[in-house]
Write an enzyme that holds these catalytic residues in place. Sequence first.
Site, PDB file in Angstrom:
ATOM      1  N   ASP A 116       0.845  -1.184   0.000  1.00  0.00           N
ATOM      2  CA  ASP A 116       0.000   0.000   0.000  1.00  0.00           C
ATOM      3  C   ASP A 116       0.892   1.250   0.000  1.00  0.00           C
ATOM      4  O   ASP A 116       1.838   1.332  -0.787  1.00  0.00           O
ATOM      5  CB  ASP A 116      -0.969  -0.048   1.190  1.00  0.00           C
ATOM      6  CG  ASP A 116      -2.142   0.914   1.050  1.00  0.00           C
ATOM      7  OD1 ASP A 116      -3.146   0.546   0.413  1.00  0.00           O
ATOM      8  OD2 ASP A 116      -2.032   2.052   1.557  1.00  0.00           O
ATOM      9  N   TYR A 121      -3.426  11.055   0.647  1.00  0.00           N
ATOM     10  CA  TYR A 121      -3.957  10.853  -0.700  1.00  0.00           C
ATOM     11  C   TYR A 121      -4.008  12.176  -1.466  1.00  0.00           C
ATOM     12  O   TYR A 121      -3.652  12.237  -2.654  1.00  0.00           O
ATOM     13  CB  TYR A 121      -5.361  10.247  -0.626  1.00  0.00           C
ATOM     14  CG  TYR A 121      -5.370   8.808  -0.186  1.00  0.00           C
ATOM     15  CD1 TYR A 121      -5.475   7.782  -1.117  1.00  0.00           C
ATOM     16  CD2 TYR A 121      -5.279   8.469   1.154  1.00  0.00           C
ATOM     17  CE1 TYR A 121      -5.483   6.449  -0.719  1.00  0.00           C
ATOM     18  CE2 TYR A 121      -5.282   7.144   1.566  1.00  0.00           C
ATOM     19  CZ  TYR A 121      -5.384   6.139   0.624  1.00  0.00           C
ATOM     20  OH  TYR A 121      -5.381   4.828   1.027  1.00  0.00           O
ATOM     21  N   HIS A 137      -4.658  -7.891  -0.019  1.00  0.00           N
ATOM     22  CA  HIS A 137      -3.957  -6.622   0.141  1.00  0.00           C
ATOM     23  C   HIS A 137      -3.165  -6.529   1.433  1.00  0.00           C
ATOM     24  O   HIS A 137      -2.107  -5.907   1.469  1.00  0.00           O
ATOM     25  CB  HIS A 137      -4.983  -5.484   0.074  1.00  0.00           C
ATOM     26  CG  HIS A 137      -4.374  -4.130  -0.026  1.00  0.00           C
ATOM     27  ND1 HIS A 137      -3.655  -3.706  -1.125  1.00  0.00           N
ATOM     28  CD2 HIS A 137      -4.368  -3.081   0.850  1.00  0.00           C
ATOM     29  CE1 HIS A 137      -3.244  -2.464  -0.935  1.00  0.00           C
ATOM     30  NE2 HIS A 137      -3.663  -2.062   0.254  1.00  0.00           N
TER      31      HIS A 137
END
Length: 474
Positions: A241, A387, A444
């Site tokens: 990630d 982000y 993930h």
Amino acid sequence: MGVTVKILVLILAIAGGLVYRNVTQLWADLPAPKLDPQEWWGDEAHPKDYEAYLKNNSEVIGNRLSYPDKTIADLKERLNRTLRLTPPLEGVAFEYGFNTNYLKEVVEYWRDDYLPRWREREVFLWQFNHFTTDIQGLRTHFLHLMVYDDNKVGKKHYPVLLLHGWPGSVREFYDFIHLLHQTNLDNNNKYIFNVVVPSLPGYGWSQGTSRKGLGPAQVAVMMRNLMLRLGYNKFFIQGGDWGSIIGSNIATLYPENVLGYHSNMCNNLSPKSLAKGLVAEFWPSLFVPSGFEDFFFPKSNEMRYLMEESGYFHIQATKPDTIGAALTDNPVGLAAYILEKFSTWTNPSYRSLPDGGLTKRYKMDALLDNLMIYYLTNSITTSQRLYAEQYAQAQRDLHLERVPTRVPTGCARFKSDIMQFLDVQLKDKYTNLVHSTYHKKGGHFAALEVPKVLYKDFIDFVETVERKFKIKTL
């Protein structure tokens, strides 16, 4: 040939030349940008004498944070107020998001089973050594496990930096840390590691910044400074990630410090890489080892999955403070928002299960440990701002996806992860891709879901780096 035809040919030739030049420029490798290792992110003004600041603020402080009973009692009271949840549609499991019928069960377990045992969970979370230190003006939290001389006899000894992502935390790595640090003192294993696991800035117990511009490239600078602060001039990196992107940035910007970079989410989003991915779909057998075609193709399945699972991404990249305000002091909403990712990012088929398959691969206590870190540290908004910073113009202008990473690189693919990249795509970015593997089970959150598989993959990578590059142990 008529004049008109000649002019047309000339125009086409000029246009073709311009297109070729622009495409070539768009695909060309770029040199690594120079980032300021002293860039200031603290609330106070940048110190005029940075050397004096370092001298006075470089202390590493041991920490064992605890929360008063009234904080836990207040959380329990908030969890009592869940009666207005809207029922799910008939026949809907997790297809519309977190199933509210199951959410009530999770809240009940959190309130009536987990919270009464909070002091026990607190002891579990503090089983490793926790520290903080000041890096570029921000209080930075990290776990640090060092190997003592009597434990490393006959073993190869390296430092490793573990980097988490969102919506994870240092908690994801706990089982993985035990394997790396050999708390079980497995005499059959020839490796032992000094392990450093930071909370990213704005995550968990690490302070967030009040300034714009702290993106993954700048976080990479901070993480490298942390390792240098601890005395590690050369180290391995493992991450997924955001940890994958930040780890890649460290390896790209500071190859002299990185023994090897290993990731369970290697990616390359350069224009050249994306074009190769599209071409490969027409001749998959030329690009994928037999038996693993379904990791990559058909691309339409991957695109549909990304469309279904990336709504959070767009809002956090554009309006992180809006969703942050909705989730702050809202433990039920926070649980739904975070835990849903541990369902569908672990296996997309879990969308059809009424409980999202959450406890198929994880223990509920582990998921709630991670959730408690976000809640107690009030870090949901600051974590999501990463982000927005990644897609700010200043960050994009660095073009790090087009800067070759020349350190030894290992990529572990887990079948149910969000996206996958072919070796032919990755080698444009990672010119020393020496380790490339495929795992049919896992998603993930590999460190939390399949720590032993990830550990073996990492050790295989370290062995390859040793064999090819003759690196030195501590």
